[in-house]
Structures are given as structure tokens and as C-alpha cells.
Design a protein around this motif. Structure first.
Motif, PDB file in Angstrom:
ATOM      1  N   PHE A   1     -14.768 -12.320  -2.903  1.00  0.00           N
ATOM      2  CA  PHE A   1     -14.761 -10.929  -2.445  1.00  0.00           C
ATOM      3  C   PHE A   1     -13.446 -10.605  -1.732  1.00  0.00           C
ATOM      4  O   PHE A   1     -12.845  -9.555  -1.970  1.00  0.00           O
ATOM      5  N   GLY A   2     -13.004 -11.506  -0.881  1.00  0.00           N
ATOM      6  CA  GLY A   2     -11.743 -11.282  -0.167  1.00  0.00           C
ATOM      7  C   GLY A   2     -10.567 -11.121  -1.120  1.00  0.00           C
ATOM      8  O   GLY A   2      -9.721 -10.238  -0.943  1.00  0.00           O
ATOM      9  N   VAL A   3     -10.526 -11.938  -2.142  1.00  0.00           N
ATOM     10  CA  VAL A   3      -9.453 -11.837  -3.131  1.00  0.00           C
ATOM     11  C   VAL A   3      -9.561 -10.513  -3.889  1.00  0.00           C
ATOM     12  O   VAL A   3      -8.551  -9.830  -4.107  1.00  0.00           O
ATOM     13  N   GLU A   4     -10.788 -10.139  -4.280  1.00  0.00           N
ATOM     14  CA  GLU A   4     -10.994  -8.879  -5.004  1.00  0.00           C
ATOM     15  C   GLU A   4     -10.535  -7.681  -4.172  1.00  0.00           C
ATOM     16  O   GLU A   4      -9.837  -6.798  -4.679  1.00  0.00           O
ATOM     17  N   VAL A   5     -10.925  -7.660  -2.910  1.00  0.00           N
ATOM     18  CA  VAL A   5     -10.568  -6.526  -2.052  1.00  0.00           C
ATOM     19  C   VAL A   5      -9.067  -6.489  -1.812  1.00  0.00           C
ATOM     20  O   VAL A   5      -8.455  -5.425  -1.861  1.00  0.00           O
ATOM     21  N   TYR A   6      -8.467  -7.641  -1.580  1.00  0.00           N
ATOM     22  CA  TYR A   6      -7.019  -7.674  -1.366  1.00  0.00           C
ATOM     23  C   TYR A   6      -6.275  -7.144  -2.585  1.00  0.00           C
ATOM     24  O   TYR A   6      -5.388  -6.305  -2.464  1.00  0.00           O
ATOM     25  N   ASP A   7      -6.671  -7.646  -3.762  1.00  0.00           N
ATOM     26  CA  ASP A   7      -6.015  -7.194  -4.992  1.00  0.00           C
ATOM     27  C   ASP A   7      -6.219  -5.693  -5.200  1.00  0.00           C
ATOM     28  O   ASP A   7      -5.283  -4.967  -5.576  1.00  0.00           O
ATOM     29  N   SER A   8      -7.432  -5.218  -4.953  1.00  0.00           N
ATOM     30  CA  SER A   8      -7.721  -3.786  -5.108  1.00  0.00           C
ATOM     31  C   SER A   8      -6.894  -2.953  -4.140  1.00  0.00           C
ATOM     32  O   SER A   8      -6.317  -1.937  -4.520  1.00  0.00           O
ATOM     33  N   MET A   9      -6.845  -3.391  -2.899  1.00  0.00           N
ATOM     34  CA  MET A   9      -6.097  -2.626  -1.896  1.00  0.00           C
ATOM     35  C   MET A   9      -4.605  -2.626  -2.206  1.00  0.00           C
ATOM     36  O   MET A   9      -3.922  -1.626  -1.999  1.00  0.00           O
ATOM     37  N   GLN A  10      -4.120  -3.731  -2.715  1.00  0.00           N
ATOM     38  CA  GLN A  10      -2.710  -3.816  -3.075  1.00  0.00           C
ATOM     39  C   GLN A  10      -2.388  -2.817  -4.193  1.00  0.00           C
ATOM     40  O   GLN A  10      -1.395  -2.102  -4.131  1.00  0.00           O
ATOM     41  N   LEU A  11      -3.252  -2.742  -5.208  1.00  0.00           N
ATOM     42  CA  LEU A  11      -3.045  -1.800  -6.299  1.00  0.00           C
ATOM     43  C   LEU A  11      -3.236  -0.357  -5.835  1.00  0.00           C
ATOM     44  O   LEU A  11      -2.496   0.550  -6.249  1.00  0.00           O
ATOM     45  N   LEU A  12      -4.223  -0.130  -4.988  1.00  0.00           N
ATOM     46  CA  LEU A  12      -4.508   1.225  -4.530  1.00  0.00           C
ATOM     47  C   LEU A  12      -3.436   1.752  -3.583  1.00  0.00           C
ATOM     48  O   LEU A  12      -3.220   2.957  -3.488  1.00  0.00           O
ATOM     49  N   GLU A  13      -2.760   0.851  -2.908  1.00  0.00           N
ATOM     50  CA  GLU A  13      -1.685   1.261  -2.007  1.00  0.00           C
ATOM     51  C   GLU A  13      -0.518   1.853  -2.792  1.00  0.00           C
ATOM     52  O   GLU A  13       0.141   2.769  -2.338  1.00  0.00           O
ATOM     53  N   VAL A  14      -0.294   1.346  -3.981  1.00  0.00           N
ATOM     54  CA  VAL A  14       0.807   1.818  -4.830  1.00  0.00           C
ATOM     55  C   VAL A  14       0.428   3.133  -5.525  1.00  0.00           C
ATOM     56  O   VAL A  14       1.278   3.998  -5.728  1.00  0.00           O
ATOM     57  N   ASP A  15      -0.851   3.298  -5.859  1.00  0.00           N
ATOM     58  CA  ASP A  15      -1.321   4.477  -6.591  1.00  0.00           C
ATOM     59  C   ASP A  15      -1.541   5.636  -5.620  1.00  0.00           C
ATOM     60  O   ASP A  15      -2.595   5.777  -5.016  1.00  0.00           O
ATOM     61  N   ASN A  16      -0.532   6.494  -5.485  1.00  0.00           N
ATOM     62  CA  ASN A  16      -0.616   7.625  -4.561  1.00  0.00           C
ATOM     63  C   ASN A  16      -1.328   8.825  -5.172  1.00  0.00           C
ATOM     64  O   ASN A  16      -1.641   9.777  -4.461  1.00  0.00           O
ATOM     65  N   ASP A  17      -1.578   8.796  -6.478  1.00  0.00           N
ATOM     66  CA  ASP A  17      -2.236   9.918  -7.141  1.00  0.00           C
ATOM     67  C   ASP A  17      -3.755   9.887  -6.953  1.00  0.00           C
ATOM     68  O   ASP A  17      -4.421  10.908  -7.115  1.00  0.00           O
ATOM     69  N   MET A  18      -4.298   8.737  -6.597  1.00  0.00           N
ATOM     70  CA  MET A  18      -5.743   8.606  -6.454  1.00  0.00           C
ATOM     71  C   MET A  18      -6.175   9.085  -5.060  1.00  0.00           C
ATOM     72  O   MET A  18      -5.576   8.710  -4.057  1.00  0.00           O
ATOM     73  N   PRO A  19      -7.215   9.917  -5.000  1.00  0.00           N
ATOM     74  CA  PRO A  19      -7.693  10.383  -3.689  1.00  0.00           C
ATOM     75  C   PRO A  19      -8.260   9.226  -2.853  1.00  0.00           C
ATOM     76  O   PRO A  19      -8.735   8.228  -3.390  1.00  0.00           O
ATOM     77  N   ILE A  20      -8.225   9.371  -1.552  1.00  0.00           N
ATOM     78  CA  ILE A  20      -8.696   8.339  -0.634  1.00  0.00           C
ATOM     79  C   ILE A  20     -10.166   8.030  -0.876  1.00  0.00           C
ATOM     80  O   ILE A  20     -10.579   6.866  -0.814  1.00  0.00           O
ATOM     81  N   GLU A  21     -10.968   9.050  -1.167  1.00  0.00           N
ATOM     82  CA  GLU A  21     -12.393   8.829  -1.402  1.00  0.00           C
ATOM     83  C   GLU A  21     -12.619   7.894  -2.588  1.00  0.00           C
ATOM     84  O   GLU A  21     -13.510   7.044  -2.573  1.00  0.00           O
ATOM     85  N   GLU A  22     -11.816   8.057  -3.617  1.00  0.00           N
ATOM     86  CA  GLU A  22     -11.958   7.205  -4.794  1.00  0.00           C
ATOM     87  C   GLU A  22     -11.524   5.769  -4.483  1.00  0.00           C
ATOM     88  O   GLU A  22     -12.130   4.808  -4.955  1.00  0.00           O
ATOM     89  N   LYS A  23     -10.489   5.635  -3.664  1.00  0.00           N
ATOM     90  CA  LYS A  23     -10.044   4.295  -3.249  1.00  0.00           C
ATOM     91  C   LYS A  23     -11.143   3.607  -2.437  1.00  0.00           C
ATOM     92  O   LYS A  23     -11.432   2.427  -2.640  1.00  0.00           O
ATOM     93  N   GLU A  24     -11.737   4.360  -1.517  1.00  0.00           N
ATOM     94  CA  GLU A  24     -12.816   3.807  -0.699  1.00  0.00           C
ATOM     95  C   GLU A  24     -14.013   3.407  -1.564  1.00  0.00           C
ATOM     96  O   GLU A  24     -14.663   2.398  -1.306  1.00  0.00           O
ATOM     97  N   LEU A  25     -14.289   4.206  -2.589  1.00  0.00           N
ATOM     98  CA  LEU A  25     -15.401   3.912  -3.484  1.00  0.00           C
ATOM     99  C   LEU A  25     -15.184   2.595  -4.222  1.00  0.00           C
ATOM    100  O   LEU A  25     -16.119   1.787  -4.358  1.00  0.00           O
TER     101      LEU A  25
END
Length: 135
Positions: free
Chosen positions: A41-65
Motif C-alpha cells: 500500500f505504501g508503495v502504491e500511494v507513493y507512486d500514485s502521489m508522485q504521478l499525481l503531483e506532476v499531473d496539474n490538469d487533474m482536480p484535487i478531488e480526483e487525486k484524493e479519490l
């Protein structure tokens, strides 16, 4: 008490002790599975957060989801392992009650003993990877 009765009692005690040891080993394996799933889970969340940090077009709610879904999947997987551990603990309690009854001179079997109350966890058959997670 005859010699045969003593032998039966000793044999039953040996079998019960072996079963208890096996249940404890199963519990240790399940606890390692929980730790492994938390690490995954920790690896999954880290990888997701790393990708989501770069993607500025995605709304915060979608990142949180996306992060929330990873957490929900991990929580469900861990709950299955924990329920199995709780069942093993209940089985150990029954074995210990049988061993105490046998030591007291009774000749009881599992059907004669009071089974401890369930822990309230639901055990789901099937592997967590085969389950749907609200997609």
C-alpha cells in the motif's frame, strides 16, 4: 486409570499441542501477509502521489479519490487476513479448553466444549485480488 487410557490421554495431548502450534504458525504467516500488504500500500500511494503531483490538469478531488481507492483496497485485504487470524485465535481457545478438560480427567471432544463467541468479523471466501472494489 489403565495403561491404555494413559497412552490415549498422552497421544491426545500431543495431537492437541501440535494443532495449537500449527495454528500459531498460521497466525504468524497471516501477520506477515498483513505487513506485506501494508508495505505494498505504501508503495502504491507513493507512486500514485508522485504521478499525481506532476499531473496539474487533474482536480484535487480526483487525486484524493485515487488515493482513497488504494486505501480502501488495502483495508479490505487486511480485514480478510485479520478475520482469519481471529478465527485461528478462537480455534486455539477451543483447543486450550479441551486440553484443560482432558487434564482435569474429563474425556471431552470439540462438540462437547463451549465454543467462544465469534469476534464479529466476516470471513469472505476467495482471494482479495478477485474482488471488485467499486470500480
Amino acid at each position: 486409570m489403565s495403561f491404555m487410557d494413559k497412552m490415549k490421554k498422552a497421544g491426545r495431548s500431543l495431537v492437541d499441542t501440535g494443532a495449537k502450534t500449527m495454528l500459531k504458525a498460521d497466525m504468524a504467516f497471516l501477520e506477515r501477509e498483513i505487513k506485506s500488504r501494508k508495505q505494498k500500500f505504501g508503495v502504491e500511494v507513493y507512486d500514485s502521489m508522485q504521478l499525481l503531483e506532476v499531473d496539474n490538469d487533474m482536480p484535487i478531488e480526483e487525486k484524493e479519490l485515487k488515493i482513497r481507492l488504494a486505501f480502501d483496497r488495502a483495508r479490505k485485504d487486511i480485514a480478510v487476513f485479520q478475520a482469519k487470524i481471529d478465527c485461528k485465535k478462537d480455534e486455539i481457545a477451543v483447543l486450550e479448553a479441551e486440553m484443560l478438560a482432558a487434564a482435569a480427567g474429563g474425556d471431552h471432544f470439540a462438540g462437547d466444549m463451549a465454543i467462544p463467541p465469534p469476534s464479529g468479523n466476516v470471513v469472505i471466501s476467495g482471494h482479495p485480488s478477485e474482488m471488485e472494489y467499486g470500480r
